[in-house]
Motif scaffolding. Structure first.
Motif, mmCIF file in Angstrom:
data_model
loop_
_atom_site.group_PDB
_atom_site.id
_atom_site.type_symbol
_atom_site.label_atom_id
_atom_site.label_comp_id
_atom_site.label_asym_id
_atom_site.label_seq_id
_atom_site.Cartn_x
_atom_site.Cartn_y
_atom_site.Cartn_z
ATOM 1 N N ASP A 108 1.576 -9.270 9.682
ATOM 2 C CA ASP A 108 0.576 -9.359 8.892
ATOM 3 C C ASP A 108 -0.643 -8.598 10.159
ATOM 4 O O ASP A 108 -0.622 -8.855 11.223
ATOM 5 N N ALA A 110 -5.156 -8.807 10.192
ATOM 6 C CA ALA A 110 -6.369 -9.089 9.647
ATOM 7 C C ALA A 110 -7.189 -8.372 10.192
ATOM 8 O O ALA A 110 -7.462 -8.443 11.399
ATOM 9 N N TRP A 178 -4.720 -8.029 5.590
ATOM 10 C CA TRP A 178 -5.939 -9.114 5.359
ATOM 11 C C TRP A 178 -7.182 -8.472 6.040
ATOM 12 O O TRP A 178 -7.341 -7.571 6.657
ATOM 13 N N LEU A 195 -7.130 -6.754 -0.071
ATOM 14 C CA LEU A 195 -6.419 -7.413 1.003
ATOM 15 C C LEU A 195 -6.735 -9.021 0.721
ATOM 16 O O LEU A 195 -7.342 -9.210 -0.056
ATOM 17 N N GLY A 196 -5.834 -9.820 1.517
ATOM 18 C CA GLY A 196 -5.891 -10.925 1.563
ATOM 19 C C GLY A 196 -7.201 -11.561 2.093
ATOM 20 O O GLY A 196 -7.766 -10.629 3.054
ATOM 21 N N LEU A 198 -9.199 -13.994 5.193
ATOM 22 C CA LEU A 198 -9.135 -14.911 6.205
ATOM 23 C C LEU A 198 -10.382 -15.449 6.362
ATOM 24 O O LEU A 198 -11.021 -14.795 7.029
ATOM 25 N N THR A 232 -2.003 -7.887 -1.073
ATOM 26 C CA THR A 232 -2.002 -9.136 -0.336
ATOM 27 C C THR A 232 -3.119 -9.844 -0.958
ATOM 28 O O THR A 232 -4.419 -9.621 -0.839
#
Lengths: 590, 590
Positions: A108, A110, A178, A195-196, A198, A232
């Motif tokens: 992954d 970020a 992310w 995007l995810g 965080l 994501t």
């Protein structure tokens, strides 16, 4: 609920030789342990120049090492700041793809915008363009890793010809993409890029629920134009943590580290002046922590449910997930109920002893993880149909020109723009289909010339001259044609200045009435990193601009003053006037 | 004589899924074996976009993994291309330092100038400035890793304020600094920078002797101004190799791989046209190898001493170190006699089977390495006195200013023209000292905003808007302050365009009268390669510009037309009018 770790590699002063090696090796031992214990993921932060906060700036080396020590744990590179002055997106993509090959997937990223003075100044990032810059870096990285052959990039911050990434990586769905979100507002951006999240701002579960909903709403909306070939959609929250059967012991062992983790971040992001090589952050923390929201004295063992942030006796502090397994389970359950699907724990803040972090990790695995084992696998709330709809909005770039080749000494031709979907605005293809013979040829040539002038920023003068010398009929016939408007809107979209838009995202609708009475409706969709033009109406525009087709051409050429046109009724505006008054700046001079 | 390996991660077509992971994992297995068998070093190449030649572009991840699999083997990152558009030197340095911390030292770097079209074009490297660029990258990287506190860089390609690298790394003598030399002429450059030589052009021992002598001569001369805090004086030669007790088996198993290793390099460096994603290099090699110097048919088992390059029957080929242990010992002995202290073997070229490479490595350890075990440790031919003399010529940069600090939002001091002494114009400290309470706070914030806008090219629009909306008093108070002027003049100096100045050198004097009647005098000194700003008057200016302080701010913002100001008497010019009329061009828009 999934559980992960964040390794920032904090190293409070004073330092002794060998400390950094010990720090990194102990971190890898905990990563190997987390893999055995069934945790989901480890994030390895890449922060630069942030003494005491983060001593593992070569994060890719740590992740490569981690790939040798783990079999199932996902390996997250980040938060890592993206900016054109830091690293080329192909270098980032190559690192991710190599890590994937080493660890058989499970990678992954970020991404973070440049934020702290340590990095912005250290790398010479231009703050004014930092947002469109990092978004371009990310989109290009994602395209290099996507299933389609990479056909080049022609943005403001990244321009490169077609090249094939080797190693190629798995192409999709890994790596997961992310965004490290430092503020709640960042969630919208993460959603717009597919995007995810965080989340690093330590939201309480009740706050998190609000932002999870916002994230999902944006992912489901037209505003989401995914960067990657997969969405994501996860929402992870970073929490300083320590778990011990005895609450007081958990606090004694973990709270200083939890506080230093957050304090060191604030030092670099919010209030610290830093002299490279000499500022003692731990000393400043020890002396000032009570004054800046990290009061040690008010954190007490009381068996109560955990608040992440603590207010007591008029003082503020941080509690995080420091407590007994029961307390942490209860807190995690509230996050799960809020829709958070992953807690990313910082077990090694400040001077927390390695053996205490190990014991905490083991207890977490023994008594916290099992409480969630019977839960259904975390769902991110997007249906397959919503996911498909979002992916249909992805812009993978134009197809690779099969004739493109580079030679040993060639620097390669620059690729054609990947950009908007306003239809073909290629100058060479312009001109009306109607007409024949010399007149048509002449008109076509004029059209070509004018459109080329529009397409090229420097040609604005020629365009203006043509417009000034033309009557309504000629303007409607040439530039008001479908192709002509496509070129004008594509140019507008390309000229969109995210910096001048000051964070505005939304749609601008143009309703252009021709002499034939037909209204041509176009939409310019403004996003954080650019704009696209569409030959249709989109719902709920921020501003609707109504005017005659020929007048629109004059406006675009700078030959009609919008203020005067508004006063004299030639132009009609509906919607957000604050946005409308900024249109000129937002689109440069066109 | 020491023995090392070079891993380029070749992967000839056709490809099947999982190939890259297998390739990298088998490579790590051989690295672990090399460590156990007592080899000295492994080099992991970072080549980008070179399909079939090199599929491990995230070399740092491979090296991090290797640190977990080895205890003594030195870990070399390289060849890796250095250029400002690829990666910031602090990112390179952080990777090296992290690798050092992970592996407890034993790290090397082999820097390479941008050479192949794959990378030059892919990363947008400017060939015209590629040499000074990579040298600056290397020197800055070395300074970031050197024992002295890093005081910033102010070159043409790397400009950065003071920052401390974390992790710090061991500081000296590691990492070892090498140059990947593609041509014999590169040896001189390596010597001038105090770097070891990693020779990739496959010299015969007799040729190598000549270049070893050249390298040492340069290292001993005044021309050597070392980049690093230690001299790396080694001379290593890369050789494709395969060892087997039976010469014919060695050839059968190893020669195609050896040839493809060299052919793939030539494809990208010398003769190949490459279509990303489709050109089949192995197929081209199979069809054309005989024509371009890799004749398979003339490589035969004859028990004779090995030539590296082979000429027979009017055809050319490559033999490398492919043969029996006895033949390889004899070849290595000739290199040792030539002064080469390390042979870097490529055992895995092309499609060479992993198990054959492993067997070859084991035989090398069993029968070749022992032949050199009794030799004295390789000396690089420099005496301690010569080493000290070279290091005395090193330029570690100016001492770190102990007063320098950066803040969370600071981008570091506003850039001065190169070498300028315009004084500190740090945005965070902007605003006048006078005033108090809310007014001062507001003014300070406005000052910060405006100065930041000036400092950043894209902020010109915000600066203009601020100027347009401000009266004389506000302009004098904010931008007309000493700090504000310092920022404006520093920006002017930085924007100076030597090309537009057409060879003009001299001083421009600005006399700016405020509402308080006080004249602020500033000088901009134009040189051939840049300009600097000074807060004083210099004798004999070429041009003197007199105007009001607020009007000067408007002029700088592009909000006052200089021609009109001259006609209306708001601006007064003395001196060389030919220069004065070019001022706009010479300083861009400010």
């Amino acid at each position: 609920m999934r559980f992960g770790l964040l390794h920032e590699h904090p190293l409070p002063r004073p330092w002794t030789p060998g400390d950094e090696g010990r720090l990194l090796r102990e971190g890898l031992d905990r990563i190997a342990l987390a893999d055995r214990l069934g945790l989901h993921r480890v994030w390895v932060a890449e922060h630069h120049f942030q003494e005491e906060r983060s001593h593992g700036a070569g994060a890719l080396a740590v992740l490569g090492a981690a790939a040798q020590r783990t079999a199932r744990l996902r390996l997250g590179w980040g938060p890592v700041t993206l900016a054109s002055s830091i690293r080329h997106p192909a270098v980032l993509a190559a690192g991710l793809a190599t890590l994937e090959a080493l660890g058989d997937g499970r990678v992954d990223l970020a991404a973070a915008p440049a934020a702290v003075g340590a990095e912005v100044g250290g790398f010479g990032v231009d703050r004014a363009t930092a947002t469109p810059d990092w978004v371009e870096q990310l989109r290009t990285t994602a395209r290099l890793l996507a299933p389609e052959p990479f056909s080049g990039a022609d943005g403001r911050h990244v321009r490169m010809p077609p090249r094939a990434l080797v190693p190629a990586g798995s192409r999709s769905p890994d790596p997961g993409l992310w965004m490290a979100c430092a503020r709640p507002e960042d969630v919208r951006v993460a959603g717009e890029l597919g995007l995810g999240v965080l989340a690093q701002w330590l939201p309480e579960p009740e706050e998190a629920a609000e932002w999870v909903a916002e994230h999902r709403a944006v992912l489901r909306s037209e505003r989401c134009v995914p960067a990657g070939a997969a969405i994501t959609a996860g929402f992870a929250v970073v929490l300083p943590a320590h778990v011990h059967a005895d609450e007081r012991t958990a606090i004694d062992r973990g709270i200083d580290g939890a506080h230093f983790h957050a304090y060191a971040r604030e030092h670099y992001e919010t209030f610290g002046d830093h002299r490279p090589g000499s500022t003692d952050v731990w000393d400043a923390f020890s002396r000032h922590r009570e004054d800046v929201g990290f009061a040690r004295s008010i954190v007490v063992a009381d068996g109560a449910p955990l608040p992440v942030k603590l207010l007591r006796d008029g003082r503020a502090s941080l509690r995080g997930a420091v407590g007994t397994p029961g307390q942490v389970v209860e807190l995690a359950r509230r996050y799960a109920d809020a829709g958070v699907d992953e807690l990313v724990l910082v077990l090694d803040g400040g001077r927390t002893a390695h053996e205490h972090a190990v014991a905490s990790l083991e207890l977490l695995a023994a008594e916290v993880l099992p409480a969630f084992a019977a839960d259904p696998a975390p769902a991110d709330g997007l249906t397959a149909a919503e996911r498909d709809a979002a992916l249909a909005r992805r812009r993978p770039g134009p197809p690779l020109d099969p004739g493109y080749a580079f030679g040993p000494m060639d620097d390669g031709p620059v690729a054609e723009g990947p950009g908007g979907d306003a239809g073909p605005a290629a100058p060479g293809a312009a001109g009306d289909a109607a007409g024949s013979g010399a007149a048509a040829a002449g008109r076509g040539a004029a059209g070509v010339q004018v459109l080329r002038a529009i397409a090229q920023a420097r040609g604005a003068q020629a365009f203006r001259t043509f417009v000034r010398r033309s009557d309504d009929r000629r303007l409607e016939r040439t530039i008001g044609s479908a192709r002509g408007l496509a070129a004008v809107f594509a140019t507008m979209a390309a000229r969109f200045e995210p910096d001048a838009a000051a964070g505005f995202t939304g749609d601008l609708r143009y309703e252009l009435r021709g002499a034939d009475g037909v209204v041509r409706t176009w939409t310019v969709s403004c996003r954080l990193d650019g704009a696209t033009a569409h030959r249709d109406a989109r719902p709920d525009p921020a501003v609707t601009i109504k005017l005659g087709l020929a007048d629109f051409v004059r406006l675009a050429a700078g030959e009609l003053d919008p203020g005067k046109a508004l006063l004299t009724g030639r132009l009609d505006l509906e919607g957000d006037f604050a946005v409308a008054t900024r249109l000129g700046e937002m689109f440069g001079e066109v």
